[in-house]
Design an enzyme around this catalytic site. Structure first.
Site, short mmCIF file in Angstrom:
data_model
loop_
_atom_site.label_atom_id
_atom_site.label_comp_id
_atom_site.label_asym_id
_atom_site.label_seq_id
_atom_site.Cartn_x
_atom_site.Cartn_y
_atom_site.Cartn_z
CG HIS A 283 2.22 -6.61 -4.17
ND1 HIS A 283 1.37 -6.08 -3.22
CD2 HIS A 283 3.03 -5.60 -4.55
CE1 HIS A 283 1.66 -4.81 -3.04
NE2 HIS A 283 2.66 -4.49 -3.82
CD GLU B 11 -0.53 -9.03 -2.26
OE1 GLU B 11 0.56 -9.65 -2.15
OE2 GLU B 11 -0.61 -7.80 -2.38
CB CYS C 207 5.21 -3.97 -1.27
SG CYS C 207 5.71 -2.80 -2.52
N GLY D 293 0.88 -1.18 0.00
CA GLY D 293 0.00 0.00 0.00
C GLY D 293 0.90 1.21 0.00
CD GLU D 294 2.46 5.70 -0.41
OE1 GLU D 294 2.23 5.21 -1.53
OE2 GLU D 294 3.57 6.12 -0.06
CB SER D 295 5.50 2.56 3.68
OG SER D 295 6.21 3.53 2.94
NE ARG E 213 8.19 5.10 0.70
CZ ARG E 213 7.45 6.20 0.85
NH1 ARG E 213 7.90 7.23 1.52
NH2 ARG E 213 6.26 6.25 0.31
CB ILE F 247 2.95 -2.38 -7.44
CG1 ILE F 247 2.29 -3.57 -8.16
CG2 ILE F 247 2.20 -1.09 -7.74
CD1 ILE F 247 0.92 -3.93 -7.63
NE ARG F 248 2.99 3.61 -6.58
CZ ARG F 248 1.88 3.04 -7.03
NH1 ARG F 248 1.75 2.78 -8.33
NH2 ARG F 248 0.91 2.76 -6.21
N1 GLN Z 1 5.70 2.75 -2.99
C1 GLN Z 1 5.05 2.33 -1.78
C2 GLN Z 1 5.76 2.88 -0.55
O1 GLN Z 1 6.82 3.37 -0.67
C3 GLN Z 1 4.98 0.82 -1.71
C4 GLN Z 1 4.21 0.27 -2.86
C5 GLN Z 1 3.55 -1.03 -2.58
O2 GLN Z 1 3.34 -1.43 -1.43
N2 GLN Z 1 3.13 -1.69 -3.63
O3 GLN Z 1 5.24 2.82 0.51
#
Ligand code: GLN
Length: 191
Positions: free
Chosen positions: A171, A173, A71, A39-41, A103, A135-136
C-alpha cells in the site's frame, strides 16, 4: 466500493489530478484511469459484479485506460488465485493481469509489516527504495511473459506491470512516499 480508496483519492488530488470515488459503471467510463484499492478482494469482487462495475473495468482496459491494483485490487485483476479463494465458486477475478497470486501469503503471525523495496522502474537507478506497507498481503507466485517484474521483497514478487496495468502487493497510499502514484499518473499521461 470497498477498502482504502480515500487515501488514494487524497494522494492523487495532492499530485494535482482530479480524482473521485468510482462506485458505478458510469464513474469508470468518465475516468482516464482507475485505482482498485486494497481491502477485501472477495468483497470487492462481489460488489463489482453486483453493480456491473466489472464490465466497466473491462471496457476501460479495452480502451487503454491505465489500471492500478493495490493488494486486494491486484488480486481482483489477476488471472489466477492459488490460495485463499476456496469459497464455493471461487471469487470474481478480472483476469487482466497474467499472474498467479497467493492471498495472505506472508503468514498469519506477521499480519502486516513495513519495508523498503527497490523498484528502479519507478525510482530510477539512483533513487532511494520505495517505502512499502504490507497488510495481509498477497505474493505473486508466477508471472507470464508479458509481465514485467518491477519489485521483489525477500525474493518474492510484489510489484508488476503488464502494459497499462500496474499491481503492487503493498500500500503506497499509507506512506508519505508518493512516487508510485506519480508513476501511475505518468502512465495515464502517456495515454
Ligand atoms: N487479504 C486481503 C485479500 O486477500 C488483501 C489485504 C489488503 O488489501 N490489504 O483480499
Amino acid at each position: 466500493m470497498q477498502g482504502d480508496f480515500e487515501r488514494h483519492i487524497q494522494r492523487m488530488v495532492e499530485l494535482g489530478a482530479e480524482a473521485f470515488p468510482a462506485r458505478l459503471p458510469a464513474d469508470i467510463d468518465d475516468a482516464d484511469g482507475l485505482i482498485i484499492p486494497g481491502g477485501e478482494s472477495t468483497t470487492i469482487g462481489k460488489l463489482i459484479t453486483q453493480y456491473g462495475v466489472d464490465d466497466a473495468i473491462l471496457r476501460a482496459h479495452q480502451a487503454g485506460k491505465p489500471i492500478y491494483g493495490t493488494c486486494a485490487g491486484m488480486i481482483v485483476l489477476a488471472k489466477e488465485i492459488s490460495v485463499g479463494s476456496e469459497e464455493k465458486g471461487g471469487q470474481r477475478k478480472l483476469g487482466l493481469l497474467d499472474i498467479r497470486v497467493a492471498r495472505n501469503a506472508f503468514g498469519r503471525q506477521v499480519d502486516s509489516f513495513e519495508t523498503m523495496i527497490d523498484i528502479p522502474a519507478i525510482t530510477g537507478n539512483d533513487g532511494p527504495p520505495i517505502h512499502a506497507v504490507f497488510i495481509r498481503a498477497p505474493i505473486v507466485e508466477s508471472a507470464g511473459p508479458a509481465v514485467n517484474v518491477l519489485g521483489r521483497h525477500a525474493g518474492n514478487i510484489v510489484c508488476v506491470r503488464q502494459g497499462t496495468i500496474l499491481g503492487s502487493s503493498f500500500h503506497p497510499e499509507l506512506t508519505t512516499d508518493d512516487r508510485v502514484h506519480r508513476y501511475f499518473l505518468s502512465m495515464i499521461a502517456e495515454r
